[in-house]
Design a protein around this motif. Structure first.
Motif, short mmCIF file in Angstrom:
data_model
loop_
_atom_site.label_atom_id
_atom_site.label_comp_id
_atom_site.label_asym_id
_atom_site.label_seq_id
_atom_site.Cartn_x
_atom_site.Cartn_y
_atom_site.Cartn_z
N VAL A 63 0.81 -1.22 0.00
CA VAL A 63 0.00 0.00 0.00
C VAL A 63 0.85 1.28 0.00
O VAL A 63 0.31 2.36 0.20
CB VAL A 63 -0.98 0.02 1.20
N LYS A 64 2.12 1.14 -0.25
CA LYS A 64 3.01 2.31 -0.12
C LYS A 64 2.69 3.44 -1.08
O LYS A 64 2.99 4.59 -0.80
CB LYS A 64 4.48 1.88 -0.25
N ARG A 65 2.05 3.15 -2.21
CA ARG A 65 1.73 4.21 -3.17
C ARG A 65 0.39 4.89 -2.89
O ARG A 65 0.07 5.90 -3.50
CB ARG A 65 1.75 3.63 -4.58
N ALA A 66 -0.38 4.34 -1.97
CA ALA A 66 -1.68 4.94 -1.63
C ALA A 66 -1.46 6.13 -0.72
O ALA A 66 -0.55 6.13 0.12
CB ALA A 66 -2.57 3.91 -0.94
N SER A 67 -2.28 7.15 -0.86
CA SER A 67 -2.13 8.30 0.03
C SER A 67 -2.66 7.98 1.42
O SER A 67 -2.12 8.45 2.41
CB SER A 67 -2.83 9.53 -0.55
N LEU A 68 -3.71 7.17 1.49
CA LEU A 68 -4.27 6.77 2.79
C LEU A 68 -4.95 5.41 2.65
O LEU A 68 -5.68 5.17 1.69
CB LEU A 68 -5.29 7.80 3.29
N VAL A 69 -4.71 4.55 3.61
CA VAL A 69 -5.37 3.25 3.68
C VAL A 69 -6.11 3.21 5.02
O VAL A 69 -5.51 3.45 6.06
CB VAL A 69 -4.35 2.09 3.62
N ARG A 88 -0.95 -3.62 15.97
CA ARG A 88 -0.07 -2.69 16.68
C ARG A 88 1.14 -2.33 15.83
O ARG A 88 1.53 -1.17 15.73
CB ARG A 88 0.37 -3.29 18.02
N LYS A 89 1.74 -3.33 15.18
CA LYS A 89 2.90 -3.07 14.33
C LYS A 89 2.51 -2.23 13.12
O LYS A 89 3.26 -1.36 12.70
CB LYS A 89 3.56 -4.37 13.90
N LEU A 90 1.32 -2.50 12.56
CA LEU A 90 0.85 -1.66 11.44
C LEU A 90 0.70 -0.22 11.89
O LEU A 90 1.08 0.71 11.18
CB LEU A 90 -0.49 -2.18 10.90
N TYR A 91 0.15 -0.03 13.08
CA TYR A 91 -0.01 1.31 13.64
C TYR A 91 1.35 1.99 13.84
O TYR A 91 1.52 3.17 13.52
CB TYR A 91 -0.77 1.22 14.97
N GLU A 92 2.30 1.25 14.35
CA GLU A 92 3.62 1.81 14.64
C GLU A 92 4.44 2.09 13.38
O GLU A 92 5.17 3.08 13.32
CB GLU A 92 4.41 0.85 15.54
N GLU A 93 4.32 1.25 12.37
CA GLU A 93 5.19 1.35 11.20
C GLU A 93 4.54 1.96 9.96
O GLU A 93 5.23 2.46 9.08
CB GLU A 93 5.75 -0.03 10.85
N GLY A 94 3.22 1.89 9.87
CA GLY A 94 2.54 2.40 8.69
C GLY A 94 2.37 3.90 8.75
O GLY A 94 1.80 4.43 9.69
N ARG A 95 2.87 4.59 7.75
CA ARG A 95 2.79 6.06 7.73
C ARG A 95 1.54 6.56 7.03
O ARG A 95 1.14 7.70 7.20
CB ARG A 95 4.03 6.64 7.03
N ASN A 96 0.90 5.69 6.23
CA ASN A 96 -0.29 6.10 5.49
C ASN A 96 -1.49 5.22 5.85
O ASN A 96 -2.41 5.06 5.08
CB ASN A 96 -0.03 6.03 3.99
N ILE A 97 -1.46 4.65 7.05
CA ILE A 97 -2.49 3.71 7.48
C ILE A 97 -3.25 4.27 8.68
O ILE A 97 -2.64 4.68 9.65
CB ILE A 97 -1.88 2.34 7.85
N MET A 98 -4.59 4.29 8.55
CA MET A 98 -5.44 4.68 9.67
C MET A 98 -6.24 3.44 10.06
O MET A 98 -6.82 2.77 9.21
CB MET A 98 -6.41 5.79 9.28
N ILE A 99 -6.24 3.12 11.33
CA ILE A 99 -6.98 1.98 11.84
C ILE A 99 -8.14 2.48 12.68
O ILE A 99 -7.94 3.22 13.64
CB ILE A 99 -6.07 1.04 12.67
N VAL A 100 -9.35 2.10 12.29
CA VAL A 100 -10.57 2.50 13.00
C VAL A 100 -11.18 1.23 13.58
O VAL A 100 -11.45 0.27 12.86
CB VAL A 100 -11.57 3.18 12.04
#
Length: 110
Positions: A63-69, A88-100
């Protein structure tokens, strides 16, 4: 005409790109419900932390090319500990990821 890669072949290719062993891809494939007929020897199986890191790195790479996931999860009070570690790791490492996440109040969970 080119051949179509299977899901397992794609996971193994990502493993090569992320410099991981094939065993990591095979274990992840099994978790995802993908049949692995030629799995590597069980004595060489990677530790769970390595598998979690591969899953997270693979997702972030995808998903690195997406502006927001946005990852939307309902009833998170039912999530197992492995899934929490991955989130938790996705939250810590993902720069364009929002977890709801949504959950019932903890007092109502049995």
């Amino acid at each position: 005409s080119g051949s179509v890669m299977t899901s397992l072949e794609k996971l193994r290719l990502i493993c090569i790109e992320l410099e991981e062993t094939r065993a990591v891809a095979d274990i992840c494939a099994k978790y995802l419900g993908i049949v692995v007929e030629d799995m590597e020897d069980a004595k060489k199986l990677p530790k769970m932390d390595k598998i979690i890191q591969f899953m997270v790195s693979s997702f972030i790479r995808s998903v690195k090319r997406a502006s927001l996931v946005v990852i939307a999860l309902d009833d998170v009070h039912h999530i197992d500990s492995l899934s929490w570690k991955i989130l938790r790791k996705l939250y810590e490492e993902g720069r364009n990821i929002m977890i709801v996440c949504s959950s019932r109040p903890l007092s109502s969970v049995k």
